[in-house]
Design an enzyme around this catalytic site. Sequence first.
Site, short mmCIF file in Angstrom:
data_model
loop_
_atom_site.label_atom_id
_atom_site.label_comp_id
_atom_site.label_asym_id
_atom_site.label_seq_id
_atom_site.Cartn_x
_atom_site.Cartn_y
_atom_site.Cartn_z
N ASP A 31 0.82 -1.22 0.00
CA ASP A 31 0.00 0.00 0.00
C ASP A 31 0.86 1.27 0.00
O ASP A 31 0.67 2.16 0.85
CB ASP A 31 -0.92 0.02 1.24
CG ASP A 31 -1.67 -1.28 1.47
OD1 ASP A 31 -2.09 -1.90 0.48
OD2 ASP A 31 -1.83 -1.67 2.64
N GLU A 244 -11.52 -0.06 -2.90
CA GLU A 244 -10.66 0.51 -1.85
C GLU A 244 -9.48 1.22 -2.52
O GLU A 244 -9.42 1.32 -3.74
CB GLU A 244 -10.14 -0.60 -0.91
CG GLU A 244 -9.29 -1.65 -1.60
CD GLU A 244 -8.95 -2.84 -0.70
OE1 GLU A 244 -9.40 -2.92 0.44
OE2 GLU A 244 -8.21 -3.72 -1.19
O1 FUB Z 1 -3.08 -3.59 3.64
C1 FUB Z 1 -4.37 -3.86 4.15
C2 FUB Z 1 -5.41 -3.57 3.13
O2 FUB Z 1 -5.18 -4.34 1.96
C3 FUB Z 1 -5.41 -2.14 2.63
O3 FUB Z 1 -5.96 -1.23 3.52
C4 FUB Z 1 -6.16 -2.33 1.37
O4 FUB Z 1 -6.12 -1.24 0.50
C5 FUB Z 1 -5.51 -3.57 0.82
O5 FUB Z 1 -4.32 -3.28 0.13
#
Ligand code: FUB
Length: 350
Positions: A31, A244
Amino acid sequence: MPEESIQHINFEELNKKAISSPLISHIYTADPSAHVFNGKIYIYPSHDVDAGDAFDDLGSHFAMEDYHVISMDSPEAEAVDNGLALHVDDVPWAEKQMWAPDAHEKDGRYYLFFPAKGYDGIFKIGVAVSDTPTGPFIPQPEAIKDSFSIDPAVYKDDDGNYYMYFGGIWGGQLQRWRTGSYNAAEPESPFAHLPHDLEPALCAKVARLTDDLLEFAEPARDVLITDEAGQPLLQGDNDRRFFEASWLHKYKGKYYFSYSTGDTHYICYAVGDNPYGPFTYAGRILNPVVGWTSHHSIAEYKGDWYLFYHDSSLSKGVTHLRSIKVAKIKHDENGYIKTLDPYQDLNVLA
Ligand code: FUB
């Protein structure tokens, strides 16, 4: 990419065909939120660990506890791990799951924005402050008032206003906030409370920040993504709708909102005329990587544009053990971004 499909991958071949290598390999990171501060690149990633939690659709296996800031003198330079920047034990309101963070600078101070689950099991977003881009960061005692869900990304506009984009469905809990307060019904299901397939898709959220960058200056609004006819994307449009990993960058006066489609594993983007949108869907930036999640950021360095992203190639496909990478991207003469294939030969994924 579903976890079960990685069993057949020849990782030696895949790494030879990858368009970039992990920026660091002594820890797992994911991320990556990248910014250029004072001419240097700073990356604010998740710090992946194996806490032994089983894979599920709520993301329980993402049990991260702290953050490290990675710095680079240029996109080609060695990436440096600057050590512990913030630990969950130092955040009074947070219990666990330090997921994807971001950071920004104002008046010589640096602000780390991060999601975590509170002791009530609900994700909120916090802020921690430092005098240096690499921390250590001192957390505020409470989460941002009226914050919820995950994946904060903070954009500074040319007029000096800062906007936070955030949200994520399934384990990110965005679907539980549709009525304005947290809906705790059916706690184990990541799919409860989602719109039906033919309803408008759930939107990421955006809120302008207060001058001190510590709170929302206004109620969060929907980040609406439409098709070319101006119609909202639908929840069942899994290849294009928001899941997301929000990010915003500006190119030639246009606002580019980019995001992950989650269970279809694309990084896509949509273009608008102001920070609030609406944004018109414009295409894919990155095709699926090895590992279930795909999460990115986009930064300009000396006139070139770079995509920071992650995959699970170093861990040989372990979903929650990811590695940050960087690759150059290009906007064409009409502003469209050319789609990147993370591996030169897609057969290596078959
Ligand atoms: O790294 C945890 C979660 O996985 C993140 O918040 C999301 O965007 C996904 O990458």
